[in-house]
Write a protein that holds these residues in place. Structure first.
Motif, PDB file in Angstrom:
ATOM      1  N   GLY A  66       0.808  -1.217   0.000  1.00 58.86           N
ATOM      2  CA  GLY A  66       0.000   0.000   0.000  1.00 58.86           C
ATOM      3  C   GLY A  66       0.839   1.264   0.000  1.00 58.86           C
ATOM      4  N   ASN A  67       2.051   1.189   0.538  1.00 62.21           N
ATOM      5  CA  ASN A  67       2.970   2.332   0.471  1.00 62.21           C
ATOM      6  C   ASN A  67       3.708   2.287  -0.854  1.00 62.21           C
ATOM      7  OD1 ASN A  67       2.298   3.121   3.038  1.00 62.21           O
ATOM      8  ND2 ASN A  67       4.255   2.599   3.963  1.00 62.21           N
ATOM      9  N   ASP A  68       4.031   3.466  -1.390  1.00 61.95           N
ATOM     10  CA  ASP A  68       4.815   3.456  -2.623  1.00 61.95           C
ATOM     11  C   ASP A  68       6.236   3.008  -2.295  1.00 61.95           C
ATOM     12  OD1 ASP A  68       6.648   6.049  -2.570  1.00 61.95           O
ATOM     13  OD2 ASP A  68       4.679   6.624  -1.780  1.00 61.95           O
ATOM     14  N   ILE A  69       6.939   2.551  -3.308  1.00 63.89           N
ATOM     15  CA  ILE A  69       8.260   1.957  -3.099  1.00 63.89           C
ATOM     16  C   ILE A  69       9.268   2.949  -2.519  1.00 63.89           C
ATOM     17  CG2 ILE A  69       9.086   2.298  -5.462  1.00 63.89           C
ATOM     18  CD1 ILE A  69      10.365  -0.571  -5.118  1.00 63.89           C
ATOM     19  N   ALA A  70       9.224   4.208  -2.945  1.00 60.11           N
ATOM     20  CA  ALA A  70      10.158   5.208  -2.425  1.00 60.11           C
ATOM     21  C   ALA A  70       9.955   5.420  -0.924  1.00 60.11           C
ATOM     22  CB  ALA A  70      10.007   6.523  -3.182  1.00 60.11           C
ATOM     23  N   THR A  71       8.712   5.437  -0.471  1.00 59.91           N
ATOM     24  CA  THR A  71       8.422   5.584   0.959  1.00 59.91           C
ATOM     25  C   THR A  71       8.922   4.372   1.728  1.00 59.91           C
ATOM     26  OG1 THR A  71       6.475   6.927   0.489  1.00 59.91           O
ATOM     27  CG2 THR A  71       6.583   5.900   2.662  1.00 59.91           C
ATOM     28  N   ASN A  72       8.696   3.181   1.195  1.00 61.32           N
ATOM     29  CA  ASN A  72       9.189   1.967   1.843  1.00 61.32           C
ATOM     30  C   ASN A  72      10.710   1.972   1.945  1.00 61.32           C
ATOM     31  OD1 ASN A  72       7.009   0.290   2.696  1.00 61.32           O
ATOM     32  ND2 ASN A  72       6.540  -0.141   0.568  1.00 61.32           N
ATOM     33  N   ILE A  73      11.385   2.401   0.894  1.00 62.61           N
ATOM     34  CA  ILE A  73      12.848   2.425   0.889  1.00 62.61           C
ATOM     35  C   ILE A  73      13.370   3.411   1.933  1.00 62.61           C
ATOM     36  CG2 ILE A  73      14.881   3.119  -0.459  1.00 62.61           C
ATOM     37  CD1 ILE A  73      13.381   1.931  -2.932  1.00 62.61           C
ATOM     38  N   THR A  74      12.870   4.638   1.930  1.00 63.94           N
ATOM     39  CA  THR A  74      13.361   5.641   2.880  1.00 63.94           C
ATOM     40  C   THR A  74      13.060   5.230   4.316  1.00 63.94           C
ATOM     41  OG1 THR A  74      11.366   6.978   2.549  1.00 63.94           O
ATOM     42  CG2 THR A  74      13.319   7.584   1.277  1.00 63.94           C
ATOM     43  N   SER A  75      11.909   4.635   4.538  1.00 65.47           N
ATOM     44  CA  SER A  75      11.561   4.164   5.877  1.00 65.47           C
ATOM     45  C   SER A  75      12.497   3.039   6.320  1.00 65.47           C
ATOM     46  CB  SER A  75      10.110   3.684   5.896  1.00 65.47           C
ATOM     47  OG  SER A  75       9.768   3.195   7.156  1.00 65.47           O
ATOM     48  N   ALA A  76      12.765   2.086   5.427  1.00 66.97           N
ATOM     49  CA  ALA A  76      13.650   0.970   5.755  1.00 66.97           C
ATOM     50  C   ALA A  76      15.056   1.456   6.075  1.00 66.97           C
ATOM     51  CB  ALA A  76      13.684  -0.026   4.600  1.00 66.97           C
ATOM     52  N   ILE A  77      15.562   2.384   5.311  1.00 65.65           N
ATOM     53  CA  ILE A  77      16.906   2.919   5.553  1.00 65.65           C
ATOM     54  C   ILE A  77      16.935   3.688   6.869  1.00 65.65           C
ATOM     55  CG2 ILE A  77      18.609   4.606   4.730  1.00 65.65           C
ATOM     56  CD1 ILE A  77      17.778   3.705   1.856  1.00 65.65           C
ATOM     57  N   HIS A  78      15.928   4.509   7.097  1.00 68.82           N
ATOM     58  CA  HIS A  78      15.875   5.329   8.305  1.00 68.82           C
ATOM     59  C   HIS A  78      15.733   4.478   9.568  1.00 68.82           C
ATOM     60  CE1 HIS A  78      15.384   9.109  10.383  1.00 68.82           C
ATOM     61  NE2 HIS A  78      14.363   8.588  11.030  1.00 68.82           N
ATOM     62  N   ASN A  79      15.041   3.346   9.463  1.00 72.80           N
ATOM     63  CA  ASN A  79      14.789   2.500  10.629  1.00 72.80           C
ATOM     64  C   ASN A  79      15.778   1.349  10.768  1.00 72.80           C
ATOM     65  OD1 ASN A  79      12.480   3.849  11.712  1.00 72.80           O
ATOM     66  ND2 ASN A  79      11.347   3.118   9.939  1.00 72.80           N
ATOM     67  N   SER A  80      16.880   1.394  10.004  1.00 73.38           N
ATOM     68  CA  SER A  80      17.918   0.367  10.085  1.00 73.38           C
ATOM     69  C   SER A  80      19.233   0.998  10.513  1.00 73.38           C
ATOM     70  CB  SER A  80      18.103  -0.318   8.729  1.00 73.38           C
ATOM     71  OG  SER A  80      16.911  -0.943   8.323  1.00 73.38           O
ATOM     72  N   ARG A  81      19.934   0.309  11.409  1.00 75.71           N
ATOM     73  CA  ARG A  81      21.207   0.824  11.914  1.00 75.71           C
ATOM     74  C   ARG A  81      22.264   0.887  10.812  1.00 75.71           C
ATOM     75  NH1 ARG A  81      25.235  -1.555  14.828  1.00 75.71           N
ATOM     76  NH2 ARG A  81      24.149  -3.530  14.912  1.00 75.71           N
TER      77      ARG A  81
END
Length: 174
Positions: free
Chosen positions: A63-78
């Motif tokens: 449901g989220n666009d891919i760019a949002t998923n990518i930025t969220s994954a990077i931001h929430n990963s050490r």
């Protein structure tokens, strides 16, 4: 990005100023290299060492666009692991992930090195983009081996980089 900023305070530790992350590492890889990631990398790092990995096939929110998923994954990963291959270099989304991780390290993490490059195949320097050559020259990277001894030694690097308790254990056993 607004969603990420709004929830950023949820991932702060109560006692320190250090962020708590949902994942130890976000793995960036080309779809053509998914067999290595899902069969080997997952087993070695997540199942055997307890390192929590974020994979787009498994952890991205539908449901989220891919760019949002990518930025969220990077931001929430050490950290971020890039499985470098010719397929990776040819992929628009892989290069987007790479560039977003570079921006995260510069603007959000005070130039902290969050990128961990794994060269899954031999790639000539003349075939690498300039921004990757710059990173290779100033930071460490590892190459996936093609022999059994190199295979054992290879896995010590990411395990130590992504799991501080593993690094402490390794120092005690040496």
């Amino acid at each position: 990005m607004v969603k990420i900023k709004r929830h950023q305070s949820e991932y702060k530790s109560a006692n320190t100023d250090e962020r708590l992350y949902m994942y130890d590492a976000f793995v960036s890889y080309a779809n053509e290299d998914q067999a290595f990631v899902h069969n080997t990398l997952l087993r070695e790092l997540e199942k055997d060492c307890g390192i929590q990995l974020c994979l787009h096939k498994r952890n991205f929110l539908s449901g989220n666009d891919i760019a949002t998923n990518i930025t969220s994954a990077i931001h929430n990963s050490r950290k971020r692991i890039a499985i470098m291959s010719s397929n990776y270099l040819a992929s628009y989304w892989c290069m987007f992930e790479y560039n977003m991780a570079r921006m995260e390290s510069i603007y959000e993490r005070n130039c902290e090195n969050i990128l961990f490059l794994v060269f899954y195949e031999q790639i000539s320097a003349c075939n690498l983009p300039l921004q990757i050559i710059e990173l290779v020259h100033c930071q460490s990277y590892i190459e996936y081996p093609n022999d059994e001894y190199g295979y054992v030694v290879f896995w010590e690097q990411p395990k130590g980089q992504l799991n501080p308790t593993y690094e402490s254990y390794l120092n005690l056993t040496l």
